[in-house]
Design a protein around this motif. Structure first.
Motif, PDB file in Angstrom:
ATOM      1  N   LEU A   1      -2.669   0.605 -10.832  1.00 54.48           N
ATOM      2  CA  LEU A   1      -1.651   1.486 -11.392  1.00 54.48           C
ATOM      3  C   LEU A   1      -1.466   1.211 -12.879  1.00 54.48           C
ATOM      4  CD1 LEU A   1       1.037   1.238  -8.539  1.00 54.48           C
ATOM      5  CD2 LEU A   1      -0.635   3.065  -8.884  1.00 54.48           C
ATOM      6  N   PHE A   2      -1.523  -0.043 -13.266  1.00 50.49           N
ATOM      7  CA  PHE A   2      -1.405  -0.426 -14.681  1.00 50.49           C
ATOM      8  C   PHE A   2      -2.680  -0.099 -15.449  1.00 50.49           C
ATOM      9  CE2 PHE A   2       1.665  -2.976 -12.418  1.00 50.49           C
ATOM     10  CZ  PHE A   2       2.749  -3.095 -13.272  1.00 50.49           C
ATOM     11  N   GLU A   3      -3.813  -0.277 -14.792  1.00 49.20           N
ATOM     12  CA  GLU A   3      -5.098  -0.031 -15.453  1.00 49.20           C
ATOM     13  C   GLU A   3      -5.220   1.408 -15.929  1.00 49.20           C
ATOM     14  OE1 GLU A   3      -7.940  -1.240 -12.539  1.00 49.20           O
ATOM     15  OE2 GLU A   3      -7.318  -3.354 -12.598  1.00 49.20           O
ATOM     16  N   ARG A   4      -4.570   2.322 -15.241  1.00 54.27           N
ATOM     17  CA  ARG A   4      -4.605   3.736 -15.662  1.00 54.27           C
ATOM     18  C   ARG A   4      -4.084   3.910 -17.076  1.00 54.27           C
ATOM     19  NH1 ARG A   4      -1.617   7.157 -11.097  1.00 54.27           N
ATOM     20  NH2 ARG A   4      -1.353   8.540 -12.902  1.00 54.27           N
ATOM     21  N   PHE A   5      -3.190   3.004 -17.492  1.00 50.56           N
ATOM     22  CA  PHE A   5      -2.576   3.111 -18.814  1.00 50.56           C
ATOM     23  C   PHE A   5      -3.061   2.017 -19.763  1.00 50.56           C
ATOM     24  CE2 PHE A   5       0.134   5.142 -15.737  1.00 50.56           C
ATOM     25  CZ  PHE A   5       0.419   6.351 -16.341  1.00 50.56           C
TER      26      PHE A   5
ATOM     27  N   LEU B   1       0.841  -1.198   0.000  1.00 48.87           N
ATOM     28  CA  LEU B   1       0.000   0.000   0.000  1.00 48.87           C
ATOM     29  C   LEU B   1       0.875   1.246   0.000  1.00 48.87           C
ATOM     30  CD1 LEU B   1      -2.622   1.630   0.364  1.00 48.87           C
ATOM     31  CD2 LEU B   1      -2.443   1.179   2.834  1.00 48.87           C
ATOM     32  N   PHE B   2       1.864   1.253   0.871  1.00 51.14           N
ATOM     33  CA  PHE B   2       2.815   2.359   0.988  1.00 51.14           C
ATOM     34  C   PHE B   2       3.449   2.653  -0.371  1.00 51.14           C
ATOM     35  CE2 PHE B   2       6.959   4.021   2.559  1.00 51.14           C
ATOM     36  CZ  PHE B   2       6.521   4.949   3.478  1.00 51.14           C
ATOM     37  N   ALA B   3       3.966   1.597  -1.031  1.00 51.17           N
ATOM     38  CA  ALA B   3       4.634   1.760  -2.318  1.00 51.17           C
ATOM     39  C   ALA B   3       3.658   2.175  -3.414  1.00 51.17           C
ATOM     40  CB  ALA B   3       5.335   0.456  -2.705  1.00 51.17           C
ATOM     41  N   SER B   4       2.437   1.667  -3.356  1.00 52.66           N
ATOM     42  CA  SER B   4       1.447   2.000  -4.383  1.00 52.66           C
ATOM     43  C   SER B   4       1.048   3.468  -4.330  1.00 52.66           C
ATOM     44  CB  SER B   4       0.208   1.118  -4.223  1.00 52.66           C
ATOM     45  OG  SER B   4       0.519  -0.245  -4.438  1.00 52.66           O
TER      46      SER B   4
ATOM     47  N   ASP C   1      14.083  -0.251  -8.187  1.00 54.17           N
ATOM     48  CA  ASP C   1      14.179  -1.188  -7.083  1.00 54.17           C
ATOM     49  C   ASP C   1      12.810  -1.803  -6.797  1.00 54.17           C
ATOM     50  OD1 ASP C   1      13.093   0.031  -4.243  1.00 54.17           O
ATOM     51  OD2 ASP C   1      13.751   1.619  -5.584  1.00 54.17           O
ATOM     52  N   GLY C   2      12.780  -2.749  -5.860  1.00 52.73           N
ATOM     53  CA  GLY C   2      11.581  -3.556  -5.663  1.00 52.73           C
ATOM     54  C   GLY C   2      10.390  -2.812  -5.123  1.00 52.73           C
ATOM     55  N   THR C   3      10.600  -1.686  -4.434  1.00 56.16           N
ATOM     56  CA  THR C   3       9.469  -0.943  -3.889  1.00 56.16           C
ATOM     57  C   THR C   3       9.144   0.310  -4.692  1.00 56.16           C
ATOM     58  OG1 THR C   3      11.061  -0.087  -2.290  1.00 56.16           O
ATOM     59  CG2 THR C   3       9.521  -1.733  -1.498  1.00 56.16           C
ATOM     60  N   GLN C   4       9.813   0.504  -5.826  1.00 60.55           N
ATOM     61  CA  GLN C   4       9.437   1.593  -6.724  1.00 60.55           C
ATOM     62  C   GLN C   4       8.450   1.035  -7.741  1.00 60.55           C
ATOM     63  OE1 GLN C   4       8.476   4.168  -7.526  1.00 60.55           O
ATOM     64  NE2 GLN C   4       9.828   5.523  -8.633  1.00 60.55           N
ATOM     65  N   PHE C   5       7.176   0.970  -7.339  1.00 62.84           N
ATOM     66  CA  PHE C   5       6.149   0.352  -8.169  1.00 62.84           C
ATOM     67  C   PHE C   5       5.900   1.129  -9.459  1.00 62.84           C
ATOM     68  CE2 PHE C   5       3.582  -2.142  -4.720  1.00 62.84           C
ATOM     69  CZ  PHE C   5       4.722  -2.878  -4.435  1.00 62.84           C
ATOM     70  N   ALA C   6       6.283   2.389  -9.514  1.00 62.70           N
ATOM     71  CA  ALA C   6       6.070   3.154 -10.744  1.00 62.70           C
ATOM     72  C   ALA C   6       6.962   2.657 -11.874  1.00 62.70           C
ATOM     73  CB  ALA C   6       6.336   4.639 -10.480  1.00 62.70           C
TER      74      ALA C   6
ATOM     75  N   GLN D   1       3.654   9.585  -8.692  1.00 66.24           N
ATOM     76  CA  GLN D   1       4.772   9.821  -9.609  1.00 66.24           C
ATOM     77  C   GLN D   1       4.475   9.453 -11.056  1.00 66.24           C
ATOM     78  OE1 GLN D   1       8.626   8.118  -8.106  1.00 66.24           O
ATOM     79  NE2 GLN D   1       7.326   7.371  -6.459  1.00 66.24           N
ATOM     80  N   LEU D   2       3.481   8.592 -11.255  1.00 68.99           N
ATOM     81  CA  LEU D   2       3.365   7.896 -12.537  1.00 68.99           C
ATOM     82  C   LEU D   2       3.230   8.815 -13.740  1.00 68.99           C
ATOM     83  CD1 LEU D   2       1.377   4.612 -11.941  1.00 68.99           C
ATOM     84  CD2 LEU D   2       3.496   4.903 -13.226  1.00 68.99           C
ATOM     85  N   ASP D   3       2.385   9.808 -13.663  1.00 68.84           N
ATOM     86  CA  ASP D   3       2.194  10.660 -14.841  1.00 68.84           C
ATOM     87  C   ASP D   3       3.508  11.320 -15.252  1.00 68.84           C
ATOM     88  OD1 ASP D   3      -0.483  10.016 -14.980  1.00 68.84           O
ATOM     89  OD2 ASP D   3      -1.143  11.771 -13.844  1.00 68.84           O
TER      90      ASP D   3
END
Length: 410
Positions: free
Chosen positions: A181-185, A108-111, A136-141, A117-119
């Motif tokens: 996060l993926f669904e946005r794109f 949740l924290f990483a999401s 890295d592993g917790t940079q979900f973007a 950041q994603l846009d």
């Protein structure tokens, strides 16, 4: 090749990838580091170009309605309610639901951080025409941007396996905030990177799945820039012991740990050694004035201090643990987080150090002093630490790994 590196915006998540980034630069490639503005100064001090993406972490959490304020309590860190299974990163089936929930919260924290950041990150990668995303592993973007733009992604570990699969609750479903996060794109979740970058030492690595593409890389210690004090170039009059409790741990848990750290300082001072405390400004101020015979180093890189040390006492953060391993220094690791404990247990199993859980560590000084004395007096610890160092040195260099990453974008 244009290499876009994007770390989770905490210093310990960025420093491990700096040697690889510079290897890319020296091979003639372009590198940009995309991170939240709170990390911009850190990035530029490493000599690499920084591209801010998203707001600062506190603002990202404010927008999501989540309190980002570090705890400032004065009590000793809360003890875990349930013991973690041995080698749990390799055996997720052994985790309880309560323990899986620990990673759901990290997810949740990483999401939330990734969402903010994603846009900016996707726009940067598209406009700059990046060839590969390294994260890295917790940079979900990172994997989202790579999937949205059809780029390969390389997911790097910090030198330890504890946050290997934080996008899942270890062996079960993805954390619920990750797929949107993926669904946005309009793309499907990318859960397996194009390649993993693993600097874990031989004998410390956990087994990989047969179909995983893993690029082993020599861990090159990098703990940031800093001005070196004159005494560091002089041979120590006594055996030198280093003690540190890291950057992130000091900021988040310093008040809760300060009493224990003071007692540990007393334990080491009971030995015939020179003690060097490598501290953040926060922890230095919390600990206050130190007795005679203690050197306090603020902002001095660990990889500059450790070569002159006969042992190091620390919390098993990735930067200190891996720097000590790469430099052949015996370690006493005292942990209060499962991901740090997982790494410490593996290092201790090689014979290169000792591991204590914080909740099991003695309150008095005599027992901890005995642990440090054993590291200093028993030749086996130095010999096994030297073997661990040799194993790390045998791994492919960052320059060698750059050529492997080039193959991913051809």
């Amino acid at each position: 090749m244009r290499v876009l590196i994007t770390p989770f915006p905490w210093v310990p998540h960025y420093y491990p990838i700096v040697p690889f980034a510079w290897a890319c630069v020296l091979a003639g490639h372009e590198v940009r580091v995309a991170a939240m503005p709170s990390l911009t100064d850190v990035v530029t001090r490493t000599g690499l170009p920084a591209a801010p993406v998203g707001p600062d972490p506190a603002e990202a959490f404010r927008r999501a309605g989540v309190d980002f304020t570090p705890p400032r309590g004065s009590r000793r860190a809360e003890r875990p309610r349930q013991a973690w299974p041995r080698d749990w990163p390799a055996h997720p089936e052994r985790l309880s639901e309560q323990q899986r929930d620990y990673f759901r919260k990290i997810g949740l924290f990483a999401s939330l951080m990734a969402d903010a950041q994603l846009d900016d990150l996707v726009s940067l990668a598209r406009d700059w025409r990046a060839d590969v995303v390294v994260h890295d592993g917790t940079q979900f973007a990172g994997p989202v941007a790579a999937e949205a733009l059809g780029l390969p992604n390389v997911r790097y570990l910090l030198g330890y396996p504890g946050q290997l699969r934080v996008d899942t609750s270890y062996g079960k479903d993805l954390v619920p905030e990750f797929p949107p996060l993926f669904e946005r794109f309009g793309v499907a979740p990318r859960t397996e990177p194009t390649a993993w970058l693993d600097p874990s030492p031989p004998g410390v690595q956990y087994p990989w799945a047969p179909d995983a593409r893993v690029l082993a890389m020599r861990y090159v210690p990098y703990n940031g820039p800093g001005e070196l004090p004159g005494w560091l170039g002089e041979p120590p009059a006594k055996r030198r012991v280093c003690m540190t409790w890291g950057h992130t741990t000091a900021e988040w848990e310093g008040p809760a740990l300060v009493g224990f750290i003071r007692r540990t300082i007393d334990a080491v001072l009971g030995l015939d050694v020179e003690l060097v405390l490598v501290l953040s400004e926060t922890l230095r101020d919390l600990l206050g004035e130190q007795p005679a015979g203690v050197r306090v180093a603020v902002g001095v890189p660990m990889n500059a201090v450790l070569p002159s040390c006969a042992a190091v006492v620390h919390h098993a953060g990735p930067g200190t643990t891996m720097a000590a391993a790469a430099l052949g220094v015996p370690q006493l690791m005292i942990t209060n987080h499962p991901h740090n404990a997982a790494m410490a247990a593996r290092i201790a199993a090689t014979g290169a150090g000792r591991h204590l859980l914080l909740e099991e560590a003695p309150e008095g000084t005599r027992e901890i002093g005995a642990e440090v004395a054993a590291l200093l007096e028993k030749p086996s610890f130095r010999e096994d630490a030297a073997r661990l160092r040799s194993g790390i040195a045998s791994q492919p260099s960052p320059a060698d790994v750059v050529t492997r990453v080039e193959e991913l974008v051809r």
